[in-house]
Write an enzyme that holds these catalytic residues in place. Structure first.
Site, mmCIF file in Angstrom:
data_model
loop_
_atom_site.group_PDB
_atom_site.id
_atom_site.type_symbol
_atom_site.label_atom_id
_atom_site.label_comp_id
_atom_site.label_asym_id
_atom_site.label_seq_id
_atom_site.Cartn_x
_atom_site.Cartn_y
_atom_site.Cartn_z
ATOM 1 N N SER A 144 32.339 -21.136 37.827
ATOM 2 C CA SER A 144 31.207 -21.063 36.900
ATOM 3 C C SER A 144 31.598 -21.721 35.580
ATOM 4 O O SER A 144 32.725 -22.182 35.403
ATOM 5 C CB SER A 144 30.811 -19.603 36.665
ATOM 6 O OG SER A 144 31.666 -19.005 35.714
ATOM 7 N N TYR A 157 36.238 -12.175 33.858
ATOM 8 C CA TYR A 157 35.609 -13.127 34.787
ATOM 9 C C TYR A 157 36.040 -14.551 34.449
ATOM 10 O O TYR A 157 36.471 -15.318 35.318
ATOM 11 C CB TYR A 157 34.100 -12.978 34.695
ATOM 12 C CG TYR A 157 33.300 -13.903 35.572
ATOM 13 C CD1 TYR A 157 33.383 -13.833 36.954
ATOM 14 C CD2 TYR A 157 32.430 -14.836 35.010
ATOM 15 C CE1 TYR A 157 32.623 -14.672 37.763
ATOM 16 C CE2 TYR A 157 31.669 -15.665 35.801
ATOM 17 C CZ TYR A 157 31.766 -15.584 37.178
ATOM 18 O OH TYR A 157 31.020 -16.420 37.963
#
Length: 262
Positions: A144, A157
């Site tokens: 991402s 994350y």
């Protein structure tokens, strides 16, 4: 145009819904038999039935805890045993604990690392002997924008996805001589249930309508659109194909232009 080998087998880890579901369908439509894996059995069963109905390809659903190294290896071994080979691995599974780094429970950070890095590597490494046996293969990892954006409350994350990207680049160099390609696809703001929940949380914290947050995210991209799971799946299917035979070690953004490299 290069020809695909007959009877390709693709494993999609984290295939229950969203990007994983779209990738599994795209690979089946490209002519591959597909093994779908995720922790929850019910979404997998529905997905397997949908793929079989849509494409007529062989589909195997294998419930798997991708934080469990032994389970990751068993997933790949099962795919090879039941379908005869392994040509493609797509790692979509992710764990995203929200919270500021100074407050985050170390156990949550540890689980993010176990899934986003160690789980991804476990599936990838388990597939390598099978790929070598058929003369090569393709591994595609889903990342991402988090490692680049460094968003507050998503530190674990971002850190683990960044580690996964670096490890994947090293792996590409290590296994390239065996004909195995390793690439990373960076997903932008992807229009799915997870993004809807994220937008709702932002809207609640800011005290604004969800539509305001959605409009802001849409306008942050050069194409003025959110990325769809199918947009990412089409790129994954290409990277998994013989048409991408000279592509390895890349990080490819599929973000509708949220960030423009220079």
């Amino acid at each position: 145009m290069a020809e695909e080998p007959d009877g390709r087998v693709a494993i999609v880890a984290g295939a229950g819904d969203g990007i994983g579901r779209a990738c599994a369908i795209a690979l089946a439509r490209s002519g591959a038999d597909v093994v779908v894996a995720a922790r929850r059995p019910e979404p997998l069963r529905r997905l397997a039935a949908d793929i079989a109905d849509l494409t007529g390809r062989r589909v195997l659903d294998v419930p798997t805890d991708l934080a469990d190294q032994d389970a990751c290896r068993a997933l790949v071994d099962t795919a090879a045993k039941e379908l005869g080979r392994v040509d493609v691995v797509v790692n979509v599974a992710t764990y995203n604990p929200a919270g500021r780094l100074e407050d985050l429970d170390p156990a949550e950070f540890r689980r993010a690392f176990e899934i986003n890095v160690l789980g991804v590597l476990a599936v990838s490494r388990a597939a390598l002997p099978y790929m070598r046996a058929v003369g090569g293969g393709s591994i595609v990892q889903i990342s991402s924008e988090a490692p680049r954006a460094k968003l507050v409350n998503l530190g674990a994350y971002a850190a683990t996805k960044g580690a996964m990207e670096v490890a994947s680049g090293v792996l590409a160099k290590e296994v390239g001589p065996d004909g195995v390609r390793v690439n990373v696809v960076v997903a932008g703001y992807t229009d799915n249930a997870k993004l809807a929940a994220y937008m709702a949380d932002i809207a609640d914290r800011r005290g604004v309508p969800v539509t305001t947050v959605r409009d802001e995210m849409t306008k942050s991209s050069a194409l003025r659109r959110l990325t769809r799971p199918e947009d990412i799946a089409d790129v994954v299917a290409f990277l998994a194909s013989a048409q991408a035979r000279a592509i390895t070690g890349t990080i490819t953004p599929v973000t509708s232009g949220v960030s423009i490299g220079g």
